[in-house]
Scaffold this active site. Structure first.
Site, PDB file in Angstrom:
ATOM      1  N   LYS A   2       3.564  10.835 -36.694  1.00 54.09           N
ATOM      2  CA  LYS A   2       3.309  11.978 -35.613  1.00 54.09           C
ATOM      3  C   LYS A   2       1.799  11.032 -35.509  1.00 54.09           C
ATOM      4  CE  LYS A   2       3.612  16.142 -34.969  1.00 54.09           C
ATOM      5  NZ  LYS A   2       5.106  16.915 -34.273  1.00 54.09           N
ATOM      6  N   GLY A  12       5.630  32.656 -29.714  1.00 60.22           N
ATOM      7  CA  GLY A  12       5.023  31.267 -29.523  1.00 60.22           C
ATOM      8  C   GLY A  12       6.195  31.420 -27.800  1.00 60.22           C
ATOM      9  N   GLY A  70       6.516  28.931 -25.547  1.00 58.33           N
ATOM     10  CA  GLY A  70       6.370  27.135 -24.663  1.00 58.33           C
ATOM     11  C   GLY A  70       7.641  26.513 -24.908  1.00 58.33           C
ATOM     12  N   ASN A  71       7.537  25.693 -24.482  1.00 60.03           N
ATOM     13  CA  ASN A  71       9.312  24.523 -25.736  1.00 60.03           C
ATOM     14  C   ASN A  71      10.152  25.972 -25.917  1.00 60.03           C
ATOM     15  OD1 ASN A  71      10.966  23.160 -25.911  1.00 60.03           O
ATOM     16  ND2 ASN A  71      10.429  21.095 -25.120  1.00 60.03           N
ATOM     17  N   GLY A  96       9.315  28.044 -28.235  1.00 60.50           N
ATOM     18  CA  GLY A  96       9.580  28.955 -28.401  1.00 60.50           C
ATOM     19  C   GLY A  96      10.707  30.267 -26.778  1.00 60.50           C
TER      20      GLY A  96
HETATM   21  P1  NAD Z   1       4.383  23.883 -26.390  1.00 59.42           P
HETATM   22  O1  NAD Z   1       3.019  23.987 -26.087  1.00 59.42           O
HETATM   23  O2  NAD Z   1       5.142  24.218 -25.230  1.00 59.42           O
HETATM   24  O3  NAD Z   1       4.255  25.665 -27.146  1.00 59.42           O
HETATM   25  C1  NAD Z   1       3.406  26.248 -27.861  1.00 59.42           C
HETATM   26  C2  NAD Z   1       3.870  27.992 -27.677  1.00 59.42           C
HETATM   27  O4  NAD Z   1       2.924  28.455 -28.723  1.00 59.42           O
HETATM   28  C3  NAD Z   1       2.754  28.451 -26.447  1.00 59.42           C
HETATM   29  O5  NAD Z   1       2.842  29.736 -25.578  1.00 59.42           O
HETATM   30  C4  NAD Z   1       1.220  28.555 -27.266  1.00 59.42           C
HETATM   31  O6  NAD Z   1       0.540  29.802 -26.410  1.00 59.42           O
HETATM   32  C5  NAD Z   1       1.907  29.551 -28.555  1.00 59.42           C
HETATM   33  N1  NAD Z   1       0.928  29.715 -29.328  1.00 59.42           N
HETATM   34  C6  NAD Z   1      -0.203  28.203 -29.843  1.00 59.42           C
HETATM   35  N2  NAD Z   1      -0.670  28.978 -31.100  1.00 59.42           N
HETATM   36  C7  NAD Z   1      -0.560  29.896 -30.557  1.00 59.42           C
HETATM   37  C8  NAD Z   1      -0.894  30.973 -31.497  1.00 59.42           C
HETATM   38  N3  NAD Z   1      -2.470  30.246 -32.554  1.00 59.42           N
HETATM   39  N4  NAD Z   1      -0.826  32.533 -32.061  1.00 59.42           N
HETATM   40  C9  NAD Z   1       0.306  32.639 -31.019  1.00 59.42           C
HETATM   41  N5  NAD Z   1       0.839  31.560 -29.646  1.00 59.42           N
HETATM   42  C10 NAD Z   1       0.381  30.394 -30.447  1.00 59.42           C
HETATM   43  O7  NAD Z   1       4.304  23.649 -28.295  1.00 59.42           O
HETATM   44  P2  NAD Z   1       5.375  24.010 -28.733  1.00 59.42           P
HETATM   45  O8  NAD Z   1       6.512  22.089 -28.221  1.00 59.42           O
HETATM   46  O9  NAD Z   1       6.744  24.580 -28.193  1.00 59.42           O
HETATM   47  O10 NAD Z   1       6.208  23.531 -30.150  1.00 59.42           O
HETATM   48  C11 NAD Z   1       5.853  24.681 -30.892  1.00 59.42           C
HETATM   49  C12 NAD Z   1       5.682  24.366 -32.183  1.00 59.42           C
HETATM   50  O11 NAD Z   1       6.737  24.323 -32.436  1.00 59.42           O
HETATM   51  C13 NAD Z   1       5.399  23.225 -33.114  1.00 59.42           C
HETATM   52  O12 NAD Z   1       4.690  23.885 -34.242  1.00 59.42           O
HETATM   53  C14 NAD Z   1       5.678  22.170 -32.852  1.00 59.42           C
HETATM   54  O13 NAD Z   1       5.091  21.091 -33.964  1.00 59.42           O
HETATM   55  C15 NAD Z   1       6.880  22.711 -32.960  1.00 59.42           C
HETATM   56  N6  NAD Z   1       8.570  21.287 -32.899  1.00 59.42           N
HETATM   57  C16 NAD Z   1       8.306  21.250 -31.743  1.00 59.42           C
HETATM   58  C17 NAD Z   1       9.152  20.643 -31.605  1.00 59.42           C
HETATM   59  C18 NAD Z   1       9.632  19.951 -29.435  1.00 59.42           C
HETATM   60  O14 NAD Z   1      10.901  19.520 -29.538  1.00 59.42           O
HETATM   61  N7  NAD Z   1       8.317  20.256 -28.358  1.00 59.42           N
HETATM   62  C19 NAD Z   1      10.223  20.389 -31.782  1.00 59.42           C
HETATM   63  C20 NAD Z   1       9.841  20.787 -33.241  1.00 59.42           C
HETATM   64  C21 NAD Z   1       8.953  20.883 -33.644  1.00 59.42           C
END
Ligand code: NAD
Length: 418
Positions: A106, A220, A222-223, A225
């Protein structure tokens, strides 16, 4: 203990519990608990106001017994070396469980990328890539997007490396989650969210629930959610709440996720979506729903709020959203938790397809990617479920035992190092 250390201590607690069940010898536990390499990098990119800005970045390669370390880059103003170490450990179990020949790693860049221009963010990414160059490689560590980074950033990483080599392309895959135009794979951006939905569908059928009638809340947007919400909405589920870091929106009748996505695209925020009311993140976690999908960040379900959760299924889209104390309460309530290392492993699985595609100079179609993702997620869900049933344990315990067991087997198969 603050949230920063919570992520690492959650990872360690889950490992120690698995080690106890698997009766690992102390030296082996020590070995799988200790990261192989922890790196701190200082970069000083010149940003918008022509001033160099000192930024700290981290890379952790936790374990590479099964293959090169794989894991995303988190860009956040609060990320720490301990966070990165905790997530790198989780990646070791995730890649082992989903069955790809990778270890766990990571990266973290301690900066708020959303507070600067796109050009400034590109400078940070390029600066980080130069600083981290000797730690990246198809046989060493292959980064990908995580919170705060996206496919555009991965494109810059790839360009930075090929540019410094004086070539158009890199020799092998140095980064996944790139734009398709640059050798990325179709469907990588959606892969994690889709995998979450496949796991959720499998869990619903385990619990005798019809996905078309369940009420879903997603934390959440983002990507992970937003894709999860859209995919599950398209399958007919009633998505009653979604949120981001500023809070969320709720509708008992169900949100139209296409309209919500449009709204976010136009306004950049989840506020004032017609036909919805405001809900804060704590209310979302506790709302009356069948499926709760934490897809935001770590340590959201704790001993403080787990008792208020009403969902029957929790699908962990985020990494480490549940603390061990919260988990214990969920177990007592009989909630089926699909653990993160299984639930959100679709992203790293499709990253693996991207890695092989780049090495073989092949191109996979969207249908091929989708079919392989669906099959792998459902096979591994079944495997974890059967193990849990056989041992009368939780899905998290089953997933951890299977994953840790595979990593230990790889270490033993390699033999003793000189
Ligand atoms: P992202 O940055 O695209 O989105 C994150 C979302 O969570 C945003 O909507 C943000 O506003 C919200 N957020 C952040 N902190 C918050 C809080 N304290 N309370 C409520 N909402 C909050 O990130 P992502 O890529 O969607 O990743 C989200 C989670 O999924 C992370 O834990 C990441 O490690 C995990 N993840 C991501 C991937 C991937 O392919 N992107 C793969 C496996 C796991």
């Amino acid at each position: 203990m603050g949230q920063t250390n919570q992520l690492l201590s959650t990872a360690v607690a889950n490992l120690e519990a698995a080690a106890g069940r698997l009766r690992l010898k102390p030296h082996m536990l020590e070995r799988v608990a200790t990261p192989k390499e922890k790196i701190e990098i200082a970069i000083n990119p010149i940003l918008d106001d022509d001033q160099p800005v000192p930024i700290t970045a981290f890379i952790v390669r936790h374990n590479d017994a099964l293959g090169p370390a794989k894991g995303g880059i988190r860009m956040s103003p609060t990320v720490t070396l301990d966070d990165v170490a905790g997530m790198a450990m989780e990646m070791t179990w995730k890649t082992a469980l989903i069955g790809v020949p990778f270890g766990g790693g990571k990266s973290g860049i301690r900066f708020d990328g959303s507070a600067v221009s796109q050009a400034a963010k590109e400078k940070i990414i390029r600066s980080f890539t130069r600083g981290a160059r000797r730690h990246f490689g198809p046989e060493l560590y292959i980064p990908a997007p995580d919170m705060g980074t996206n496919e555009r950033d991965m494109g810059h990483i790839r360009d930075c490396i090929s540019y410094s080599d004086g070539t158009s392309i890199t020799q092998g895959c140095f980064v996944t989650g790139k734009p398709v135009m640059l050798g990325g794979i179709v469907g990588r951006r959606e892969a994690t969210g889709k995998g979450v939905v496949y796991s959720t569908a499998a869990a619903c059928s385990e619990m005798g629930l019809d996905l078309k009638t369940v009420k879903v809340a997603v934390q959440g947007f983002g990507n992970v959610g937003s894709v999860t919400a859209k995919e599950i909405f398209d399958l007919g589920a009633r998505v009653i709440a979604v949120s981001d870091i500023h809070g969320g929106i709720y509708s008992e009748r169900g949100l139209n996720i296409d309209d919500v996505l449009d709204h976010v695209q136009r306004t950049g925020s989840l506020t004032d979506v017609p036909g919805s009311e405001f809900i804060d993140n704590e209310e979302l976690l506790a709302c009356s729903c069948d499926v709760l999908i934490p897809a935001a960040t770590q340590s959201q379900i704790t001993e403080e709020n787990a008792d208020r959760i009403q969902a029957r299924i929790i699908a962990e889209g985020a990494n480490a959203p549940t603390t061990p104390a919260g988990d214990e309460i969920l177990r007592g309530k009989g909630i089926l938790v699909i653990p993160d290392i299984l639930c959100n492993a679709g992203g790293v699985f499709v990253s693996y397809l991207e890695y092989t595609q780049e090495t073989q100079r092949e191109q996979m179609t969207e249908e091929q990617v989708e079919e392989r993702l669906r099959k792998r997620m459902s096979d591994r869900f079944k495997q974890v479920c059967e193990y849990a049933r056989g041992k009368d344990c939780t899905m998290r315990e089953a997933a951890m035992d299977l994953a840790v067991g595979r990593v230990v087997e790889a270490i033993e198969s390699r033999g003793l190092l000189p």
